[in-house]
Design an enzyme around this catalytic site. Structure first.
Site, short mmCIF file in Angstrom:
data_model
loop_
_atom_site.label_atom_id
_atom_site.label_comp_id
_atom_site.label_asym_id
_atom_site.label_seq_id
_atom_site.Cartn_x
_atom_site.Cartn_y
_atom_site.Cartn_z
N PRO A 2 0.82 -1.22 0.00
CA PRO A 2 0.00 0.00 0.00
C PRO A 2 0.85 1.27 0.00
CG PRO A 2 -0.95 -1.56 1.50
CD PRO A 2 0.37 -2.15 1.04
N GLU A 3 0.66 2.07 -1.02
CA GLU A 3 1.32 3.37 -1.13
C GLU A 3 0.22 4.43 -1.04
OE1 GLU A 3 4.04 3.49 -4.45
OE2 GLU A 3 4.32 1.32 -4.40
N LYS A 61 1.77 7.43 3.86
CA LYS A 61 1.16 6.10 3.75
C LYS A 61 0.47 5.68 5.04
CE LYS A 61 5.00 4.91 0.72
NZ LYS A 61 6.21 4.10 0.60
N ARG A 271 15.71 -2.93 -4.24
CA ARG A 271 14.33 -2.96 -4.72
C ARG A 271 14.28 -2.94 -6.25
NH1 ARG A 271 14.47 -2.13 0.22
NH2 ARG A 271 12.67 -1.88 1.56
#
Length: 291
Positions: A2-3, A61, A271
């Site tokens: 979730p961003e 967030k 990432r």
DNA sequence: CATATGTCCTGAGAGC
DNA sequence: TGCTCTCAGGACATAT
């Protein structure tokens, strides 16, 4: 995952709790290790029971549930957390239930839930004096929906890190995560490996413009539900923005922008980053500014 | 100070 | 089939 768009969707999804009173907080039975609750579940219960919810806001967030005494409940979904009104995907991963007063209206929810598949999420109770030091500008940058070229250049322009890595730093700008960082830079036509110090004002303008556009579009589609299906809105329905992704998780596929390049996957700061070598790599850029 | 790396956690998927 | 291994990436602690 979730961003900002997913967290904003969760926030909007539970707005109906405003004006309602919290009467109990329960930790549904779980065979899993409990998520982190600060200062403690007992303290959270003691402080929030009897309080009426005044507002639900968002900072980067995190979702903030504002109580009548000025304190807030901060909910951090992190990787696999959800804030739900109902229909949790599994019972097993239900972590917290905030029970609301019974109004005996069948359509109205009697609770809101914190569900978390991986247990990396966190819930904090903060009194009014702790809000600024914990969530203020010293700790978190301005919200990504409000950035301008000037703000971006001011906050990130001095960094020697690659632009993609810098965008993930919540102290610079709050709300951008791994997925949207790749998407934003693709729309902006900027090489994710480019050092922040090498970006021109015109390029910062493109980054700020596409940051707002991509995030707003993603909010309109209620966020991105990836192949694992974890992310859901407050009613447990999947989002739709995954159908509009240009680069994320599309390594090896043709670029939807230029139809010529092949989307490349690289690793930056442990990432994945996805980009189109045709759309996003300017010829003539000095190799030293690619970091 | 800025930047880099390790850590938490579970489930999914690969490989044997 | 069932085991082990790796990977996913939020935010922060610790190291360089």
């Amino acid at each position: 995952m979730p961003e900002l768009p997913e967290v904003e969707t969760m926030r909007r999804g539970i707005l109906s709790v405003v004006g309602r009173q919290i009467v109990a907080v329960t930790c549904p039975q779980s065979t899993l290790q409990s998520i982190e609750i600060t200062p403690s579940l007992a303290r959270l219960r003691k402080q929030v029971c009897g309080q009426t919810i005044r507002d639900v806001s968002r900072r980067g967030k995190r979702v903030l549930v504002h109580l009548e005494d000025g304190a807030v409940i901060v909910m951090e979904p992190r990787m696999a957390g959800l804030i739900l009104l109902d229909n949790p995907p599994t019972e097993k991963h239900l972590r917290l239930c905030f029970h609301l007063e019974d109004r005996s209206v069948a359509e109205e929810t009697a609770h809101f839930l914190f569900w978390d598949k991986r247990g990396l999420g966190k819930v904090h109770w903060l009194d009014s004096s702790q809000i600024e030091p914990r969530l203020g500008r010293e700790r978190l940058g301005p919200d990504a929906l409000e950035v301008t070229a000037r703000i971006l250049k001011e906050r990130l322009g001095g960094s020697r890190r690659p632009i993609k890595v810098a965008l993930l730093d919540q102290k610079g700008v709050a709300g951008i995560g791994n997925l949207y960082a790749s998407e934003i830079l693709h729309w902006a036509g900027i090489d994710p490996r480019l050092a922040c110090t090498a970006l021109t004002l015109r390029q910062w303008e493109r980054v700020s413009c596409w940051t707002r556009r991509v995030l707003e579009q993603a909010i309109e589609h209620e966020g991105s539900t990836l192949a694992d299906g974890t992310y859901r809105n407050a009613l447990s329905n999947p989002g739709g923005y995954q159908n509009h992704h240009r680069v994320y998780d599309r390594g090896g596929e043709v670029c939807l922008q230029c139809r010529a390049g092949t989307i490349k996957r690289i690793v930056q700061a442990q990432r994945s980053t996805y980009y189109c070598p045709v759309c996003q790599c300017r010829r003539g850029v000095h190799p030293a500014v690619i970091v």
